[in-house]
Design a protein around this motif. Structure first.
Motif, PDB file in Angstrom:
ATOM      1  N   GLY A 239     -15.968   2.298  -0.905  1.00 60.42           N
ATOM      2  CA  GLY A 239     -15.224   1.212   0.161  1.00 60.42           C
ATOM      3  C   GLY A 239     -16.247   0.523   0.974  1.00 60.42           C
ATOM      4  O   GLY A 239     -16.607   0.329   2.322  1.00 60.42           O
TER       5      GLY A 239
ATOM      6  N   ARG B  16      -5.333  -2.654   3.059  1.00 61.28           N
ATOM      7  CA  ARG B  16      -5.488  -4.034   4.212  1.00 61.28           C
ATOM      8  C   ARG B  16      -6.171  -3.677   5.614  1.00 61.28           C
ATOM      9  O   ARG B  16      -6.258  -4.424   6.670  1.00 61.28           O
ATOM     10  CB  ARG B  16      -3.903  -4.096   5.166  1.00 61.28           C
ATOM     11  CG  ARG B  16      -2.505  -4.326   4.204  1.00 61.28           C
ATOM     12  CD  ARG B  16      -1.168  -4.391   4.503  1.00 61.28           C
ATOM     13  NE  ARG B  16      -0.371  -4.855   3.896  1.00 61.28           N
ATOM     14  CZ  ARG B  16      -0.045  -4.453   2.549  1.00 61.28           C
ATOM     15  NH1 ARG B  16      -1.008  -3.188   1.987  1.00 61.28           N
ATOM     16  NH2 ARG B  16       0.939  -4.905   1.620  1.00 61.28           N
ATOM     17  N   GLY B  17      -7.450  -3.486   5.734  1.00 64.57           N
ATOM     18  CA  GLY B  17      -8.063  -3.291   6.261  1.00 64.57           C
ATOM     19  C   GLY B  17      -7.887  -1.883   8.075  1.00 64.57           C
ATOM     20  O   GLY B  17      -8.678  -2.015   8.483  1.00 64.57           O
TER      21      GLY B  17
ATOM     22  N   SER C  42      -1.562   5.897   2.611  1.00 64.36           N
ATOM     23  CA  SER C  42      -3.169   5.233   3.541  1.00 64.36           C
ATOM     24  C   SER C  42      -3.811   4.338   2.607  1.00 64.36           C
ATOM     25  O   SER C  42      -4.460   3.877   3.386  1.00 64.36           O
ATOM     26  CB  SER C  42      -3.704   7.080   3.501  1.00 64.36           C
ATOM     27  OG  SER C  42      -5.191   6.842   4.437  1.00 64.36           O
ATOM     28  N   GLN C  43      -3.689   4.600   1.729  1.00 63.98           N
ATOM     29  CA  GLN C  43      -4.195   3.829   0.539  1.00 63.98           C
ATOM     30  C   GLN C  43      -3.535   2.333   1.182  1.00 63.98           C
ATOM     31  O   GLN C  43      -4.903   2.017   1.366  1.00 63.98           O
ATOM     32  CB  GLN C  43      -4.223   3.610  -0.816  1.00 63.98           C
ATOM     33  CG  GLN C  43      -4.754   5.486  -0.929  1.00 63.98           C
ATOM     34  CD  GLN C  43      -4.223   5.894  -2.488  1.00 63.98           C
ATOM     35  OE1 GLN C  43      -4.089   5.150  -3.223  1.00 63.98           O
ATOM     36  NE2 GLN C  43      -4.836   7.118  -3.350  1.00 63.98           N
TER      37      GLN C  43
ATOM     38  N   THR D 279       2.927  -4.827   7.372  1.00 62.62           N
ATOM     39  CA  THR D 279       1.638  -3.570   8.397  1.00 62.62           C
ATOM     40  C   THR D 279       2.704  -3.021   9.470  1.00 62.62           C
ATOM     41  O   THR D 279       2.268  -1.246   9.474  1.00 62.62           O
ATOM     42  CB  THR D 279       0.634  -4.237   8.766  1.00 62.62           C
ATOM     43  OG1 THR D 279      -0.282  -5.196   8.460  1.00 62.62           O
ATOM     44  CG2 THR D 279      -0.308  -3.436  10.125  1.00 62.62           C
TER      45      THR D 279
ATOM     46  N   LEU E  59      -2.662   1.122   3.325  1.00 63.67           N
ATOM     47  CA  LEU E  59      -2.913   0.576   5.224  1.00 63.67           C
ATOM     48  C   LEU E  59      -4.500  -0.230   5.093  1.00 63.67           C
ATOM     49  O   LEU E  59      -4.949  -0.735   4.933  1.00 63.67           O
ATOM     50  CB  LEU E  59      -2.959   2.154   6.042  1.00 63.67           C
ATOM     51  CG  LEU E  59      -2.054   1.646   6.868  1.00 63.67           C
ATOM     52  CD1 LEU E  59      -1.499   3.110   7.269  1.00 63.67           C
ATOM     53  CD2 LEU E  59      -1.156   1.243   7.247  1.00 63.67           C
ATOM     54  N   GLU E  60      -4.992   0.839   4.398  1.00 65.99           N
ATOM     55  CA  GLU E  60      -6.799   0.882   3.704  1.00 65.99           C
ATOM     56  C   GLU E  60      -7.152  -0.900   2.786  1.00 65.99           C
ATOM     57  O   GLU E  60      -7.829  -1.575   3.591  1.00 65.99           O
ATOM     58  CB  GLU E  60      -7.221   2.130   2.459  1.00 65.99           C
ATOM     59  CG  GLU E  60      -7.531   3.163   3.860  1.00 65.99           C
ATOM     60  CD  GLU E  60      -7.707   4.333   3.149  1.00 65.99           C
ATOM     61  OE1 GLU E  60      -8.041   4.069   1.500  1.00 65.99           O
ATOM     62  OE2 GLU E  60      -8.123   5.841   3.409  1.00 65.99           O
TER      63      GLU E  60
ATOM     64  N   THR F 193      -7.320   1.338   9.105  1.00 66.82           N
ATOM     65  CA  THR F 193      -7.409   2.964   8.957  1.00 66.82           C
ATOM     66  C   THR F 193      -5.609   3.783   9.888  1.00 66.82           C
ATOM     67  O   THR F 193      -4.787   2.934   9.932  1.00 66.82           O
ATOM     68  CB  THR F 193      -8.106   3.623   9.952  1.00 66.82           C
ATOM     69  OG1 THR F 193      -7.314   3.345  11.088  1.00 66.82           O
ATOM     70  CG2 THR F 193      -9.297   3.039   9.657  1.00 66.82           C
ATOM     71  N   ARG F 194      -5.433   5.557   9.083  1.00 68.74           N
ATOM     72  CA  ARG F 194      -4.265   5.830   9.251  1.00 68.74           C
ATOM     73  C   ARG F 194      -4.462   5.796  10.420  1.00 68.74           C
ATOM     74  O   ARG F 194      -4.576   6.051  11.937  1.00 68.74           O
ATOM     75  CB  ARG F 194      -4.023   6.906   8.106  1.00 68.74           C
ATOM     76  CG  ARG F 194      -5.360   8.174   8.074  1.00 68.74           C
ATOM     77  CD  ARG F 194      -5.277   9.255   7.662  1.00 68.74           C
ATOM     78  NE  ARG F 194      -5.416   8.986   6.654  1.00 68.74           N
ATOM     79  CZ  ARG F 194      -5.868   9.533   5.158  1.00 68.74           C
ATOM     80  NH1 ARG F 194      -5.382  11.163   5.473  1.00 68.74           N
ATOM     81  NH2 ARG F 194      -6.638   9.336   4.025  1.00 68.74           N
TER      82      ARG F 194
ATOM     83  N   GLU G  27      -0.465  10.189   1.589  1.00 60.87           N
ATOM     84  CA  GLU G  27      -1.874   9.838   0.659  1.00 60.87           C
ATOM     85  C   GLU G  27      -1.622   7.937   0.388  1.00 60.87           C
ATOM     86  O   GLU G  27      -2.510   6.928   0.178  1.00 60.87           O
ATOM     87  CB  GLU G  27      -1.860  10.806  -0.025  1.00 60.87           C
ATOM     88  CG  GLU G  27      -3.530  10.243  -0.855  1.00 60.87           C
ATOM     89  CD  GLU G  27      -5.095   9.899  -0.171  1.00 60.87           C
ATOM     90  OE1 GLU G  27      -5.690   9.172  -0.418  1.00 60.87           O
ATOM     91  OE2 GLU G  27      -4.785  10.850   0.924  1.00 60.87           O
TER      92      GLU G  27
END
Length: 203
Positions: free
Chosen positions: A17, A149-150, A143-144, A90, A146-147, A152-153, A140
């Motif tokens: 990160g 694409r910058g 969540s990855q 998104t 989303l991350e 947060t969950r 999970e």
């Protein structure tokens, strides 16, 4: 003393990160989610069949149908086609994350109900436990995505089960378990379509 900056630079490269860490490939991740959702879809028929066969009359009858019943509080998989087609990538990921977060709560409720109603049905209880485990892995992955694409969950819903009656009768518990399983299957179909579309756009 001169070696300290070099040491810090090496540690920075290894930390997730932060700049220098290996980025997640969004296209590869979409493919992994598609494959995993297909695996979950293949389990839903056995889940529904096993669930209904262990609930007694009228659930285990060949003519059982609850086509027009819906459990308030469950996320709806069905939306107008144009609305679905115009969702951004998104939005698709966020909606799936929120939906499966709620399903995870509902399946815990169904598992608790069945432990009370059918404590001597290990195959059914095992399948329901597997669903909660599967949902944890799917969340999970989302969540990855989303991350990558910058983002947060999303924050979890305060209490997705707040509308349910804690004193439900056995028949009501059996029915809502069926409705949860059925709507879960419909959501997996929607997820598969959404992520297949996203994957085709990214290729």
């Amino acid at each position: 003393m001169e070696s300290a900056p070099v040491f810090l630079w090496v540690v920075t490269l290894l930390l997730p990160g932060v700049p220098g860490a290996t980025p997640v490939d969004p296209s590869r991740l979409l493919g992994e989610i598609c494959d995993y959702v297909r695996t979950l879809q293949s389990k839903t028929e056995a889940l529904l069949e096993t669930y209904l066969s262990n609930q007694g009359t009228p659930f285990n009858g060949s003519d059982f149908s609850a086509e027009h019943l819906y459990l308030v509080g469950l996320p709806k998989a069905s939306i107008p086609y144009r609305t679905w087609r115009n969702l951004s990538d998104t939005q698709r990921i966020l909606e799936n994350y929120r939906a499966y977060s709620i399903f995870q709560e509902y399946f815990q409720l169904v598992l608790d109900d069945q432990r009370e109603l059918n404590p001597d049905k290990p195959a059914l209880l095992h399948l329901l436990g597997d669903v909660r485990h599967d949902l944890g892995h799917l969340l999970e992955q989302l969540s990855q995505a989303l991350e990558a694409r910058g983002l947060t969950r999303p924050q979890p819903a305060e209490d997705p089960l707040s509308s349910l009656d804690s004193q439900s009768r056995p028949f009501q518990k059996r029915m809502r378990g069926f409705l949860v399983c059925r709507q879960y299957r419909m959501w997996l179909l929607r997820t598969q379509r959404s992520f297949s579309l996203m994957r085709s756009r990214s290729s």
